[in-house]
Design a protein around this motif. Structure first.
Motif, PDB file in Angstrom:
ATOM      1  N   PRO A  94      10.875  35.033  46.534  1.00 14.52           N
ATOM      2  CA  PRO A  94      10.425  33.632  46.654  1.00 14.52           C
ATOM      3  C   PRO A  94      10.843  33.017  47.978  1.00 14.52           C
ATOM      4  N   THR A  95      11.999  33.407  48.487  1.00  9.69           N
ATOM      5  CA  THR A  95      12.472  32.812  49.737  1.00  9.69           C
ATOM      6  C   THR A  95      11.438  32.957  50.835  1.00  9.69           C
ATOM      7  N   ARG A  96      10.877  34.171  50.931  1.00  8.87           N
ATOM      8  CA  ARG A  96       9.914  34.418  52.017  1.00  8.87           C
ATOM      9  C   ARG A  96       8.621  33.634  51.790  1.00  8.87           C
ATOM     10  N   ILE A  97       8.176  33.609  50.537  1.00  7.97           N
ATOM     11  CA  ILE A  97       6.924  32.874  50.257  1.00  7.97           C
ATOM     12  C   ILE A  97       7.109  31.403  50.618  1.00  7.97           C
ATOM     13  N   LEU A  98       8.236  30.852  50.179  1.00  6.05           N
ATOM     14  CA  LEU A  98       8.486  29.426  50.430  1.00  6.05           C
ATOM     15  C   LEU A  98       8.668  29.168  51.918  1.00  6.05           C
ATOM     16  N   GLU A  99       9.264  30.183  52.594  1.00  4.66           N
ATOM     17  CA  GLU A  99       9.455  30.064  54.038  1.00  4.66           C
ATOM     18  C   GLU A  99       8.094  29.921  54.731  1.00  4.66           C
ATOM     19  N   TYR A 100       7.139  30.763  54.297  1.00  2.00           N
ATOM     20  CA  TYR A 100       5.812  30.684  54.926  1.00  2.00           C
ATOM     21  C   TYR A 100       5.084  29.406  54.539  1.00  2.00           C
ATOM     22  N   ALA A 101       5.286  28.977  53.283  1.00  2.37           N
ATOM     23  CA  ALA A 101       4.688  27.695  52.884  1.00  2.37           C
ATOM     24  C   ALA A 101       5.203  26.593  53.808  1.00  2.37           C
ATOM     25  N   GLY A 102       6.489  26.722  54.163  1.00  3.05           N
ATOM     26  CA  GLY A 102       7.084  25.759  55.087  1.00  3.05           C
ATOM     27  C   GLY A 102       6.479  25.857  56.472  1.00  3.05           C
ATOM     28  N   TYR A 103       6.265  27.109  56.959  1.00  2.00           N
ATOM     29  CA  TYR A 103       5.659  27.274  58.283  1.00  2.00           C
ATOM     30  C   TYR A 103       4.306  26.575  58.354  1.00  2.00           C
ATOM     31  N   PHE A 104       3.550  26.707  57.253  1.00  2.00           N
ATOM     32  CA  PHE A 104       2.217  26.092  57.256  1.00  2.00           C
ATOM     33  C   PHE A 104       2.266  24.587  56.957  1.00  2.00           C
TER      34      PHE A 104
END
Lengths: 605, 438
Positions: free
Chosen positions: A391-401
């Motif tokens: 989840p950390t990575r998914i949320l990280e990318y959600a943050g990037y976008f």
């Protein structure tokens, strides 16, 4: 004479001298020491500034041409206001008779009108009614004997030529409120002025409003005028050319007619120019500003469906299956997943744990690789992608976008979406982040939520190879006579996410396949290659109800052209049956119109 | 009879000063009556000119009659004018909420103005007759009655301002006429306590000040004031009885201040109870006009603006914005000084105050030089009359006196006041002329 008498007379003489001395001192104090202060006060007494209202700028659609007949979204219409200075009436009886007569003529409620006026300063001009019809003015002018001290003045009224269609994009104006005045007085606003209350009217009020001039009058205590001169000429507000295309907006509005709630955003990926933005339910701005329909406005204000809420920027929803694109990007970018990986979908996925839990897919999808999983929106596939990616990575990318932040669109009231975190969950629910949460997250359910404009920005990021521009509604600002361009709005780059070509290819191909042979296959008939993703968001509270789902469609076209030509379409229908069934037909009509308007014709545009 | 060469003893400076002031007055009434927007004049200045001519005739007439004749007939004059005053209250038609006028054809006269002169004459006569006995307290009763009967009638009109001038005239004449100073001071102290206490309390209530002063809080309780007043009167009585038996100055020093305090507090309660709220506030607005900027304080504020904005040289004749555009109220009567100050500035105000000063100093000089007590008292009464009108009117215009609506002698529009004032000048010249006639 008696000595005592002389003594007492001298005492009296002393008192007289002392008094005259005090009088002279006070005269010196007033006239010589504080003379300037009192001169200023006397000037303020006799000078009266009557504002000359500046014309507010007009608003046009993107195809505005100063030399041809163009679409005018908002214009001004000359009107009359009926005004008076209450203190001119010396007798109460006369005042009441005249007011009763006037209220009858103007169809105003007598008691409320008189009460309202009583609260104001009787020495200042009061506007009794705005936008009075011409016949009433004629009656006033021809029967001055019956309406003493009642005046009228020329003014303008804002006209929203397309009513509801642009309600949420353009907004409306209104009299400045006490709270607004407190905030805005330092920017040269006056208490009698109009100010944008919503939408672009509010956001770009300073550009549109111009600056009022004034007439300087020497008046006496009863406000009769002696000398009058123009102290300052008004400067008209600038006109505004929107990025919105009237034709696209009209089609989007028509297509959404069937749906009580939802929103549409059409945006150019490579610049952030918004071609259409609307939210349902909406309202007619003309009705809001007319003021004489108090009950209608009240009904609108109190409507549980909240027509004033611009759902495109002020509502957030679970992104649902459209978020699978994010899961895919995070997985591929972090190299946790090979897109060629084939998985079998039996219709459900069992999460092993203390207690086993089943997560379902809406269908049995068989064996798929990632592109096919996007195409068929196979949740079972993405459950596993999500668990692997963490989840950390998914949320990280959600943050990037930028899903957790505002996109920065030039409309007031935008809210950010929401990106949860383990920390947040611990704080809010006192629980750690479970694998079940990850499973939900990977298909855009659970805690995560996004605004439609946030999703539009996200899709534009995919189309634009990782670059996201600030969504923008204004193309340029023109002078009042439209001859000069005062200001041009250039694309503002908000984010740049490094994405590999391989990732982009997988996601874009997946989206194309959604249209070609997946959930949005209805769009495959269009003469432009569309790519997209549907989603059906489940709301927690009404899970059991039939229409407890929100339908999403996010997509863009053309699929294969350079990003400069790509146009992103986001359709969100609240309580729509399923993304495919409800949102896609709306998108279909929009893409169709974009096509016929020549947006995908590389040579033309 | 008057000898021919006595005509040279006419005090020309007095007449010239008066004529100049009247001229300033007429110009200012012209200015105040001008409406710059409609470009018309109210024409009041013409009426004032007419009153001046009538006044001039009466002034000359009074110059040649022996002023002692006035003393001989003082009671007759007083009674006639008192009856006229009563007539106004009973039959008069109210003009601006006050029944102060008797109308004779086109002319209206104000008996209360004539009463001022009549009171001065009768007080002068009384004080001359009682020159030796005036030191006794009981001798003050008749002058007080003579003063308060007209005051009460005038208060019924009602005309608060005019009624107010009678009191300083009475006190000054008693003072000059030889009354006991302890008596006068006691009476003034009682009056001061009686008005100051309710005013302070009203002020604190109105302003809503959080009281940090325990003493003042105690005064809010009227019963308590009554008790204090009662205790003080008992102390005074005890001291008085002791004084009666053992004639010692010590006891007198106790009972006089104790009874003064007691009576002051007693009357303060009466005033607190019977003075209407707006009357108390009116007195307070004088202290601080900002308390009520749109109500009664408005006049004072506008007047101060008019005076102050005049500056050194003034805005010029007919160019005073405060006066011309109507911000200044009552500009041809109560606030005429402010028009002078605004249009002719510091120079104009000082010249006007100077000319009025000349008349007042001349009056005092004539009183001092008078050959008999009656003339001296008459001259000092007249001077007091002029002096208090000037003090209150100008003081009001420049914000150091309450707004009481008194005309400025010789300047303000108003026939009766002008005629009476000019008659007074006639009497002054008369006293001066007869200095050497025996």
């Amino acid at each position: 004479m008696l000595e005592a008498f002389r003594m007492r007379m001298f005492f009296f003489l002393g008192v007289v001298t002392l008094v005259i001395f005090v009088i002279v001192v006070q005269i010196i104090n007033l006239q010589l020491i504080r003379g300037d202060e009192y001169r200023e006060k006397s000037r303020m007494n006799m000078e009266n500034y009557v504002p000359i209202p500046a014309a507010r700028g007009e608003i046009y659609d993107r195809n505005f041409n100063p030399n041809a007949k163009s679409v005018v979204i908002v214009s001004n219409r000359p009107s009359f206001n009926v005004t008076m200075v209450p203190s001119n009436f010396k007798k109460k009886d006369e005042y009441r008779t005249v007011m009763r007569r006037l209220c009858k003529l103007l169809a105003l409620p007598y008691d409320e009108t008189v009460e309202g006026i009583a609260k104001l300063n009787p020495w200042e001009r009061v506007t009794i009614k705005e936008d009075v019809d011409f016949n009433s003015i004629v009656t006033l002018a021809t029967h001055q004997d019956k309406f003493p001290f009642i005046d009228w003045e020329a003014s303008t009224v804002r006209v929203y030529n397309f009513g509801n269609m642009f309600a949420h994009a353009v907004g409306y104006t209104g009299s400045i409120s006490r709270e607004e005045f407190k905030k805005l007085r330092n920017f040269g606003y006056r208490h009698y002025q109009k100010v944008g209350k919503a939408g672009l009217e509010s956001e770009h009020d300073i550009l549109l409003r111009g600056s009022d001039g004034y007439i300087r009058r020497i008046v006496d205590v009863r406000k009769r005028t002696d000398v009058e001169e123009v102290g300052l000429h008004p400067v008209s507000g600038s006109n505004m050319v929107l990025t919105i295309d009237y034709e696209i907006q009209r089609i989007a509005h028509e297509a959404m007619e069937a749906h009580p709630k939802g929103s549409v955003i059409v945006m150019k990926a490579a610049s952030g120019e918004v071609l259409s933005l609307l939210s349902k339910p909406d309202y007619d701005p003309n009705l809001i500003i007319s003021k004489d329909n108090v009950t209608t406005i009240k009904d609108l204000m109190e409507d549980k469906e909240r027509p004033f809420l611009n759902r495109a920027i002020m509502s957030k929803y679970p992104p649902a299956s459209t978020f699978k694109l994010m899961t895919a990007i995070a997985a591929l970018e972090s190299e946790r997943w090979d897109p060629a990986t084939q998985l079998y979908c039996p219709g459900k996925y069992t999460l092993k744990g203390y207690v086993d839990k089943d997560f379902f897919c809406y269908d049995v999808h068989g064996t798929n690789n990632m592109e096919w999983a996007i195409c068929k929106s196979c949740s079972v596939y993405f459950y596993q992608v999500g668990l692997r990616t963490t989840p950390t990575r998914i949320l990280e990318y959600a943050g990037y976008f930028g899903l957790g932040e505002k996109t920065g669109i030039n409309l007031p009231g935008e809210i950010p979406g929401f990106i949860p975190s383990g920390k947040w969950k611990q704080k809010t629910f006192g629980q750690t982040w479970y694998d079940g949460d990850t499973v939900n997250l990977s298909i855009g359910q659970g805690f995560i939520s996004a605004t439609p404009i946030g999703m539009a920005a996200f899709v534009s990021g995919i189309v634009n190879n990782g670059i996201i521009f600030k969504p923008n509604l204004v193309r340029e600002v023109r002078s009042q006579d439209n001859r000069r361009v005062v200001q041009t709005f250039r694309p503002v780059k908000m984010r740049e996410i490094p994405l590999s070509q391989r990732t982009l290819a997988v996601v874009k191909n997946g989206m194309r396949m959604v249209v070609a042979s997946g959930t949005a296959s209805r769009l495959s008939g269009l003469k432009v290659p569309v790519a997209g993703k549907t989603g059906t968001a489940q709301t927690r509270s009404k899970r059991m109800e039939d229409a407890s789902q929100h339908a999403w469609f996010v997509g863009y076209a053309p699929f294969d052209a350079p990003p400069e030509q790509a146009i992103v379409v986001v359709v969100m229908v609240e309580y729509g049956v399923a993304g495919a069934a409800t949102a896609v037909p709306v998108a279909e009509r929009i893409f169709g119109k974009l096509l016929s308007q020549g947006y995908f014709n590389a040579e033309k545009k | 009879m008057l000898k021919r060469n006595e005509i040279y003893k006419i005090d020309y400076l007095l007449v010239v000063a008066m004529a100049l002031i009247v001229l300033i007055g007429i110009l200012m009434i012209y200015s105040a009556g001008f409406d710059p927007i409609e470009k018309v004049n109210s024409g009041l200045f013409k009426k004032q000119l007419l009153w001046f001519i009538i006044g001039f005739v009466l002034m000359i007439a009074l110059t040649f009659v022996n002023y002692n004749w006035l003393g001989d007939y003082s009671l007759h004059i007083f009674i006639v004018i008192l009856l006229m005053l009563l007539f106004t209250v009973i039959f008069g038609r109210p003009v601006r909420n006050s029944k102060a006028w008797i109308t004779l054809g086109v002319l209206s006269i104000q008996p209360s103005e004539f009463m001022k002169l009549s009171l001065i004459i009768i007080l002068a006569k009384y004080l001359e007759l009682r020159e030796m006995e005036i030191g006794h307290f009981r001798e003050l009763v008749i002058p007080a009655l003579l003063t308060f009967v007209p005051i009460i009638i005038i208060l019924l009109q009602p005309d608060f301002g005019t009624a107010l001038v009678f009191i300083p005239i009475l006190f000054t004449m008693l003072f000059v006429g030889g009354a006991d100073i302890t008596h006068l001071v006691s009476i003034i102290l009682i009056a001061t306590i009686a008005t100051v206490v309710p005013m302070v309390i009203t002020y604190r209530e109105w302003v809503g000040e959080e009281s940090a002063n325990m003493l003042l809080d105690l005064f809010k309780n009227t019963d308590l004031i009554f008790v204090i007043s009662g205790v003080l009167i008992l102390i005074a009585l005890a001291a008085f009885i002791l004084h009666f038996f053992f004639v010692k100055k010590f006891y007198r020093r106790i009972y006089v201040p104790a009874s003064v305090m007691s009576m002051g507090l007693f009357f303060s309660v009466i005033i607190m109870k019977y003075l209407k709220e707006y009357q108390k506030k009116r007195l307070l607005v004088f202290l601080n006009p900002d308390l009520d900027p749109h109500g009664s304080g408005y006049n004072v504020i506008q007047s101060k603006i008019a005076v102050g904005s005049g500056g050194f040289l003034g805005k010029g004749f007919l160019k005073g914005s405060q006066a011309q555009l109507g911000f200044l109220p009552e500009k041809s009567s109560d606030f005429i000084f402010s028009v002078v100050a605004e249009e002719w500035g510091f120079i104009g105000s000082i010249v006007l105050v100077g000319l009025l000063g000349v008349i007042i100093y001349k009056g005092i000089y004539i009183a001092l030089e008078s050959k008999d007590k009656f003339g001296a008292l008459l001259a000092s009464g007249i001077t007091t009359f002029f002096f208090f009108h000037m003090l209150i009117n100008i003081g009001m215009g420049i914000g150091i006196m309450p707004v009481t609506g008194l005309p400025l002698t010789f300047v303000s529009y108003g026939g009766s006041n002008l005629i009476v004032s000019m008659m007074c000048i006639g009497i002054l010249i008369n006293i001066r002329m007869r200095k050497f006639v025996y």
